[in-house]
Design a protein around this motif. Structure first.
Motif, PDB file in Angstrom:
ATOM      1  N   GLN A 263      43.112  20.591  25.752  1.00 48.70           N
ATOM      2  CA  GLN A 263      43.368  19.141  26.827  1.00 48.70           C
ATOM      3  C   GLN A 263      44.797  18.317  27.564  1.00 48.70           C
ATOM      4  OE1 GLN A 263      40.287  16.310  25.406  1.00 48.70           O
ATOM      5  NE2 GLN A 263      39.665  15.978  27.506  1.00 48.70           N
ATOM      6  N   LEU A 264      45.825  17.897  26.488  1.00 49.62           N
ATOM      7  CA  LEU A 264      46.636  17.330  26.460  1.00 49.62           C
ATOM      8  C   LEU A 264      47.467  18.256  27.267  1.00 49.62           C
ATOM      9  CD1 LEU A 264      48.635  15.300  26.684  1.00 49.62           C
ATOM     10  CD2 LEU A 264      49.523  16.384  24.582  1.00 49.62           C
ATOM     11  N   LEU A 265      47.897  19.582  27.038  1.00 49.36           N
ATOM     12  CA  LEU A 265      48.388  20.350  27.474  1.00 49.36           C
ATOM     13  C   LEU A 265      47.516  21.142  28.760  1.00 49.36           C
ATOM     14  CD1 LEU A 265      48.977  23.159  24.825  1.00 49.36           C
ATOM     15  CD2 LEU A 265      50.672  21.444  25.351  1.00 49.36           C
ATOM     16  N   SER A 266      47.165  20.640  28.875  1.00 50.92           N
ATOM     17  CA  SER A 266      46.437  21.165  30.688  1.00 50.92           C
ATOM     18  C   SER A 266      46.962  19.831  31.760  1.00 50.92           C
ATOM     19  CB  SER A 266      45.043  20.811  31.063  1.00 50.92           C
ATOM     20  OG  SER A 266      43.981  22.292  30.303  1.00 50.92           O
ATOM     21  N   TYR A 267      47.076  19.253  31.284  1.00 52.15           N
ATOM     22  CA  TYR A 267      47.556  17.244  32.069  1.00 52.15           C
ATOM     23  C   TYR A 267      48.764  18.053  32.159  1.00 52.15           C
ATOM     24  CZ  TYR A 267      43.018  16.013  30.355  1.00 52.15           C
ATOM     25  OH  TYR A 267      41.576  15.527  30.382  1.00 52.15           O
ATOM     26  N   VAL A 268      49.424  18.387  31.066  1.00 54.48           N
ATOM     27  CA  VAL A 268      51.079  18.438  31.000  1.00 54.48           C
ATOM     28  C   VAL A 268      51.295  19.020  31.633  1.00 54.48           C
ATOM     29  CG1 VAL A 268      53.000  18.615  30.152  1.00 54.48           C
ATOM     30  CG2 VAL A 268      51.579  16.384  29.428  1.00 54.48           C
ATOM     31  N   ALA A 269      50.633  20.141  32.147  1.00 54.05           N
ATOM     32  CA  ALA A 269      51.104  21.740  33.136  1.00 54.05           C
ATOM     33  C   ALA A 269      50.584  21.870  34.614  1.00 54.05           C
ATOM     34  CB  ALA A 269      50.631  22.678  32.428  1.00 54.05           C
ATOM     35  N   ALA A 270      49.231  20.669  34.785  1.00 55.56           N
ATOM     36  CA  ALA A 270      49.371  20.391  35.650  1.00 55.56           C
ATOM     37  C   ALA A 270      50.360  19.699  37.167  1.00 55.56           C
ATOM     38  CB  ALA A 270      47.656  19.192  35.951  1.00 55.56           C
ATOM     39  N   PHE A 271      51.002  19.152  36.233  1.00 63.41           N
ATOM     40  CA  PHE A 271      52.185  18.092  36.440  1.00 63.41           C
ATOM     41  C   PHE A 271      53.453  18.810  36.805  1.00 63.41           C
ATOM     42  CE2 PHE A 271      56.702  15.684  35.424  1.00 63.41           C
ATOM     43  CZ  PHE A 271      56.073  14.610  36.514  1.00 63.41           C
ATOM     44  N   GLY A 272      53.678  20.099  36.042  1.00 59.21           N
ATOM     45  CA  GLY A 272      55.031  21.037  35.919  1.00 59.21           C
ATOM     46  C   GLY A 272      54.755  21.741  37.082  1.00 59.21           C
ATOM     47  N   CYS A 273      53.457  22.296  37.353  1.00 56.80           N
ATOM     48  CA  CYS A 273      53.072  23.164  38.577  1.00 56.80           C
ATOM     49  C   CYS A 273      53.218  22.446  39.680  1.00 56.80           C
ATOM     50  CB  CYS A 273      51.401  23.106  38.887  1.00 56.80           C
ATOM     51  SG  CYS A 273      50.535  24.764  37.917  1.00 56.80           S
TER      52      CYS A 273
END
Length: 581
Positions: A263-273
């Protein structure tokens, strides 16, 4: 046309770095304690992806060559209002992390198709594999073709040469390193994308051919009229919800050490996108403010459709010094490889496990699955490369396959995650056919598919559906799955339809041998030897979920009908619905 030798050297240098990192990462694979661990080592990096690498590889799920080229093109052509991909894909990662990542990782699945085959049976899972495969292959082909066009603009290298070279490099390290290689090269590639594009921005903005970026001089915001609102919402929901049911995303989710980390990786990757979209957005605005007749650009003015898709490499080529443009080309190459290797590995993993293992040859060893997956990597890579070299409407095919993923797979994913008790194979198959027909009959001009169903507000002049028909098709597919499942369940259980007509064996006519793990039977639906019945590893409190490991020796099956027992979620043994279609 004279080939730019310095540009070729810079690209070769970059490819060598990527190849070395990929080979090094592939050697990080642990020595498996047994054959049973080997497939997860390659497909999921042993579920041991670290936080730092995980953030980069999760971000690379969507940040590819099509992402950065498409973002620049959208800003140039229609303005930031119509540049929906960065925000849509970021939201898809947030929603995926919020509603799907935790549940999928807790169950310990190996691929996205595992829950489909657990609930609907292996053959139905094979049908669902088709749109998933098409999406991955067409996406890889589209971005490889985009790379060929980019290279031809910047260093005058033959399209075919650049496509084949990039595909071979990505195939080589993916073939031997699996997800380890893909994940670690993603770190290098995303770094190159970010640094390379930002380096080009100051040189391009200060070029004498570039005018003011102020809104009163250059309208890079765009406009949206009321008549296009339905189409706008349709595209937005397609990106947000249709961006979830992709193996390339769930491969990262399932490779995480825990459900919380997924879950955490998904949230951080959204910001990265979002962060990774800023440079191509600026480059698109620069292209819009450029007087191209004042540059060395030899093409048509105003830019035709063939050139608007290349505004990013055109800015690098005609508005920056040669050395800077070569760095930018490295960024584009990095973006392409970060997406193509992921898609190729994802498609091959699904084929090896969900098609070969569960449908074609259930008794295959883990080592055999690995070699099948490697063969599939080569086949998928060759197919994507061949399409990139020969098919002119690759982006059209990818658009259509993305629509099918949204319309056909998303409703099924929602059901297998949240409504297992209310769904069966009859509903799944009917919904599959319904979604396919509704989307196909809506037409697709890019691939020459006529609109046989003209929804409200249909634009006859442009041949476009302005009504959000994709979303309507998805909702109707979801409703069909739930309705047909409920009706079929009622008809069988009430006796209105004889049990022997339960041909998919998913409601009342469930063969006794499916629940007898200790007594394997012959045929496609046989249960494997007891030592192969290793359960999916649940992350609940660090232990295997006892509800998922009910064995036939522990359960008294004589006092209750089979359908009242939870299916034994095993890696190699099919669940109660495995005799389904």
């Amino acid at each position: 046309m004279t080939t730019n030798i310095a540009g070729i050297i810079s690209v070769v240098f970059f490819y060598v770095i990527i190849l070395v990192v990929g080979i090094w990462a592939g050697r990080k694979k642990k020595t498996p304690g047994s054959d049973l661990e080997e497939s997860e080592e390659v497909m999921l990096a042993g579920r041991n992806i670290g936080m730092f690498v995980g953030i980069f590889t999760m971000t690379a799920t969507w940040v590819g060559g099509g992402y950065i080229n498409g973002t620049a093109e959208a800003i140039y052509s229609n303005g930031i209002i119509w540049c929906q991909a960065p925000f849509g894909y970021a939201m898809s990662l947030v929603i995926g992390g919020l509603f799907f990542a935790n549940k999928m990782r807790e169950e310990g699945y190996v691929t996205m198709l595992d829950p489909f085959q657990d609930l609907f049976g292996s053959r139905m899972g094979g049908l669902l594999f088709i749109p998933a495969l098409c999406g991955e292959v067409f996406w890889s082909a589209a971005i490889l073709a985009a790379l060929g066009a980019t290279v031809s603009v910047i260093i005058d290298l033959d399209n075919n040469t650049s496509i084949i070279a990039s595909a071979c490099i990505a195939l080589f390290y993916t073939l031997f390193g699996g997800l380890y290689s893909v994940a670690y090269t993603d770190v290098i590639q995303l770094f190159c994308i970010f640094v390379g594009l930002w380096l080009c921005i100051p040189f391009s903005i200060t070029n004498s051919a570039v005018g003011s970026l102020a809104l009163k001089d250059t309208d890079w915001i765009g406009s949206l009229n009321g008549r296009e609102l339905g189409q706008y919402l349709d595209y937005g929901l397609l990106l947000v919800l249709g961006g979830i049911p992709w193996q390339v995303y769930f491969q990262r989710v399932l490779s995480s050490k825990s459900a919380f980390r997924a879950q955490l990786l998904s949230y951080v990757a959204a910001f990265g996108c979002i962060i990774m979209a800023i440079p191509p957005m600026i480059i698109g605005a620069v292209a819009k403010a450029t007087a191209w007749n004042e540059t060395a650009f030899p093409g048509p003015l105003p830019l035709d459709e063939a050139h608007t898709s290349l505004v990013l490499p055109m800015v690098l080529q005609y508005l920056t010094p040669a050395a800077v443009s070569f760095v930018g080309l490295g960024a584009v190459s990095a973006a392409v490889m970060s997406s193509s290797d992921s898609s190729i590995l994802s498609a091959a993993s699904m084929f090896a496990r969900n098609i070969y293992k569960l449908i074609i040859r259930q008794n295959a060893s883990e080592r055999e699955i690995i070699w099948v997956m490697r063969a599939a990597i080569i086949c998928v890579g060759i197919l994507a490369t061949a399409m990139a070299l020969t098919v002119k409407s690759i982006y059209g095919l990818w658009y259509l396959s993305s629509d099918l993923v949204y319309v056909m797979l998303f409703p099924q994913l929602v059901c297998v995650v949240y409504f297992k008790k209310f769904c069966n194979t009859y509903g799944s198959l009917t919904a599959y056919i319904t979604g396919f027909l509704l989307r196909s009959l809506g037409g697709e001009e890019i691939v020459g598919l006529p609109a046989l169903i003209k929804y409200p507000f249909y634009d006859e002049e442009r041949g476009e559906q302005l009504f959000p028909f994709r979303t309507l098709s998805m909702l109707l597919s979801l409703a069909t799955l739930m309705t047909v499942s409920s009706v079929s369940k009622y008809l069988f259980e009430s006796g209105h339809i004889p049990p022997q007509l339960d041909v998919f064996h998913c409601v009342v006519n469930i063969p006794e041998d499916i629940l007898k793990v200790q007594e394997p039977q012959e045929g496609e639906m046989s249960v494997l030897n007891a030592h192969l019945a290793k359960t999916y590893q649940s992350e609940m409190n660090g232990r295997v979920n006892p509800a998922l490991t009910l064995s036939s020796d522990e359960a008294d099956l004589s006092d209750a009908p089979p359908k009242e027992f939870p299916p034994p979620y095993t890696r190699n043994a099919p669940s109660q619905n495995t005799t389904n279609f």
